[in-house]
Design a protein around this motif. Structure first.
Motif, PDB file in Angstrom:
ATOM      1  N   TYR A 199       1.084  -0.977   0.056  1.00  0.00           N
ATOM      2  CA  TYR A 199      -0.225  -0.558   0.200  1.00  0.00           C
ATOM      3  C   TYR A 199       1.446   1.590   0.193  1.00  0.00           C
ATOM      4  O   TYR A 199       0.467   2.417  -0.909  1.00  0.00           O
ATOM      5  CB  TYR A 199      -0.863   0.146   0.752  1.00  0.00           C
ATOM      6  N   VAL A 200       2.008   1.425   1.164  1.00  0.00           N
ATOM      7  CA  VAL A 200       2.939   2.530   0.881  1.00  0.00           C
ATOM      8  C   VAL A 200       3.410   2.697  -0.755  1.00  0.00           C
ATOM      9  O   VAL A 200       3.918   3.985  -0.248  1.00  0.00           O
ATOM     10  CB  VAL A 200       3.455   1.810   2.067  1.00  0.00           C
ATOM     11  N   ARG A 201       4.008   1.601  -1.315  1.00  0.00           N
ATOM     12  CA  ARG A 201       4.096   1.894  -2.060  1.00  0.00           C
ATOM     13  C   ARG A 201       3.793   2.409  -3.236  1.00  0.00           C
ATOM     14  O   ARG A 201       3.564   2.684  -4.366  1.00  0.00           O
ATOM     15  CB  ARG A 201       4.792   0.250  -3.320  1.00  0.00           C
ATOM     16  N   ILE A 202       1.920   1.802  -3.345  1.00  0.00           N
ATOM     17  CA  ILE A 202       1.039   2.376  -4.688  1.00  0.00           C
ATOM     18  C   ILE A 202       1.262   3.939  -4.050  1.00  0.00           C
ATOM     19  O   ILE A 202       1.164   5.189  -4.868  1.00  0.00           O
ATOM     20  CB  ILE A 202       0.424   1.123  -4.310  1.00  0.00           C
ATOM     21  N   ILE A 203       1.205   4.559  -2.754  1.00  0.00           N
ATOM     22  CA  ILE A 203       0.933   5.485  -2.623  1.00  0.00           C
ATOM     23  C   ILE A 203       1.990   6.522  -2.918  1.00  0.00           C
ATOM     24  O   ILE A 203       1.594   7.714  -3.377  1.00  0.00           O
ATOM     25  CB  ILE A 203       0.549   6.069  -0.863  1.00  0.00           C
ATOM     26  N   ARG A 204       2.912   6.121  -2.850  1.00  0.00           N
ATOM     27  CA  ARG A 204       3.936   6.709  -3.112  1.00  0.00           C
ATOM     28  C   ARG A 204       4.086   7.308  -4.810  1.00  0.00           C
ATOM     29  O   ARG A 204       4.129   8.101  -4.895  1.00  0.00           O
ATOM     30  CB  ARG A 204       5.503   6.260  -2.543  1.00  0.00           C
ATOM     31  N   SER A 205       3.854   6.155  -5.666  1.00  0.00           N
ATOM     32  CA  SER A 205       3.514   6.553  -6.705  1.00  0.00           C
ATOM     33  C   SER A 205       2.875   6.986  -6.975  1.00  0.00           C
ATOM     34  O   SER A 205       2.726   7.615  -8.200  1.00  0.00           O
ATOM     35  CB  SER A 205       3.308   4.391  -7.724  1.00  0.00           C
ATOM     36  N   TYR A 206       2.228   6.926  -6.749  1.00  0.00           N
ATOM     37  CA  TYR A 206       0.711   7.995  -6.804  1.00  0.00           C
ATOM     38  C   TYR A 206       0.802   9.589  -6.671  1.00  0.00           C
ATOM     39  O   TYR A 206       1.011  10.161  -7.681  1.00  0.00           O
ATOM     40  CB  TYR A 206      -0.881   7.433  -5.950  1.00  0.00           C
ATOM     41  N   TYR A 207       1.572   9.998  -5.140  1.00  0.00           N
ATOM     42  CA  TYR A 207       2.282  10.856  -5.002  1.00  0.00           C
ATOM     43  C   TYR A 207       3.598  11.409  -6.226  1.00  0.00           C
ATOM     44  O   TYR A 207       3.080  12.561  -7.042  1.00  0.00           O
ATOM     45  CB  TYR A 207       2.749  10.635  -3.723  1.00  0.00           C
ATOM     46  N   ASP A 208       4.546  10.782  -6.633  1.00  0.00           N
ATOM     47  CA  ASP A 208       5.249  11.144  -7.842  1.00  0.00           C
ATOM     48  C   ASP A 208       4.471  10.689  -9.267  1.00  0.00           C
ATOM     49  O   ASP A 208       4.803  12.157 -10.109  1.00  0.00           O
ATOM     50  CB  ASP A 208       6.094   9.665  -7.696  1.00  0.00           C
ATOM     51  N   CYS A 209       3.168  10.089  -9.135  1.00  0.00           N
ATOM     52  CA  CYS A 209       3.168  10.064 -10.727  1.00  0.00           C
ATOM     53  C   CYS A 209       1.186  11.375 -11.233  1.00  0.00           C
ATOM     54  O   CYS A 209       1.929  11.689 -12.462  1.00  0.00           O
ATOM     55  CB  CYS A 209       2.741   9.389 -10.684  1.00  0.00           C
ATOM     56  N   CYS A 210       1.181  11.466 -10.358  1.00  0.00           N
ATOM     57  CA  CYS A 210      -0.454  11.940 -10.261  1.00  0.00           C
ATOM     58  C   CYS A 210      -0.072  13.874  -9.608  1.00  0.00           C
ATOM     59  O   CYS A 210      -0.634  14.608 -10.461  1.00  0.00           O
ATOM     60  CB  CYS A 210      -1.121  11.450  -9.497  1.00  0.00           C
TER      61      CYS A 210
END
Length: 270
Positions: A163-174
């Motif tokens: 979950y943390v990795r996906i949240i981090r990815s959202y922050y970086d990408c979106c």
């Protein structure tokens, strides 16, 4: 009167009733949700005629004792023309089953369904308090554990690290340049909150811990939603047409184009 024997949890019940309500509106029939007569007291529907405990008891035992007919929608893709005829011809009956679905009618009467499931004032007030500052981007995350350990062989049972990795990815990408507030709701009492705070220390992380309606209401107020395929995030997205990313592969990262909308997703529930 069509009594709807809801199964599953709150969000499942909302969708199931919504479909039968829409069918009833199209055919001039009144409907009543068994669950929202007594179990989930946080919505406008709970204060409408027939949604009360005596009516629930009457319908439950009338169906159990065979005083009114029951029709079942238990098989995906089956021919339910006979069941619909019974629904049209019976003065009172019970409708049961997860596959009572009329997608086009649901969308036709969606504004009315949303009005029925409007949150009570106290629920909205509590959700807004927990949402707090409205500046920046608000991301709602649903951590579904519990029954998901066995649902579809644990396919959508994800770790805190994922979950943390996906949240981090959202922050970086979106939203790399905007202030991000993350609201994490779920059904795991052992959620490692410190892990989220430690590994998301450059964003504002919140754990609302409200009742189911308060969490649902708060998620519905967010700008984007992320979670495993679940009717909970799906219903949250319905209220304000919020973009939703269902985590189907935890190794993938959410991109702006990967977010979808209720009117499409509700046709593809797992």
């Amino acid at each position: 009167m069509i009594f709807v024997h809801d199964k599953g949890r709150m969000a499942n019940n909302m969708l199931q009733y919504g479909h039968v309500y829409a069918w009833g509106r199209e055919h001039g029939r009144q409907t009543m949700s068994m669950r929202f007569a007594y179990k989930y007291p946080w919505f406008r529907i709970c204060h409408t005629p027939h949604h009360n405990f005596p009516t629930y008891v009457f319908a439950k035992y009338a169906a159990k004792w065979g005083l009114i007919p029951s029709v079942h929608f238990d098989e995906e893709g089956a021919d339910y023309s006979r069941e619909e005829r019974v629904m049209q011809e019976s003065k009172m009956l019970m409708v049961q089953g997860w596959y009572a679905r009329w997608y086009d009618l649901f969308l036709k009467y969606k504004p009315e369904i949303l009005d029925l499931f409007a949150f009570d004032e106290a629920v909205e007030r509590k959700a807004k308090e927990r949402l707090g500052d409205t500046r920046g981007v608000h991301l709602g995350v649903h951590v579904r554990r519990g029954d998901y350990k066995t649902f579809q062989g644990g396919r959508f049972y994800y770790s805190d690290e994922q979950y943390v990795r996906i949240i981090r990815s959202y922050y970086d990408c979106c939203n790399p340049k905007e202030r991000l507030s993350v609201y994490i709701c779920g059904n795991d009492p052992n959620l490692d909150k410190d892990y989220y705070r430690e590994h998301l220390n450059d964003v504002s992380v919140h754990f609302p811990e409200g009742n189911p309606a308060e969490d649902l209401c708060l998620l519905s107020m967010c700008d984007h939603l992320i979670g495993p395929p679940s009717t909970f995030t799906l219903v949250a997205s319905m209220y304000h047409d919020t973009p939703l990313y269902w985590i189907e592969d935890p190794a993938q990262s959410p991109t702006p184009k990967a977010f979808r909308y209720f009117d499409d997703l509700f046709r593809h529930i797992y």
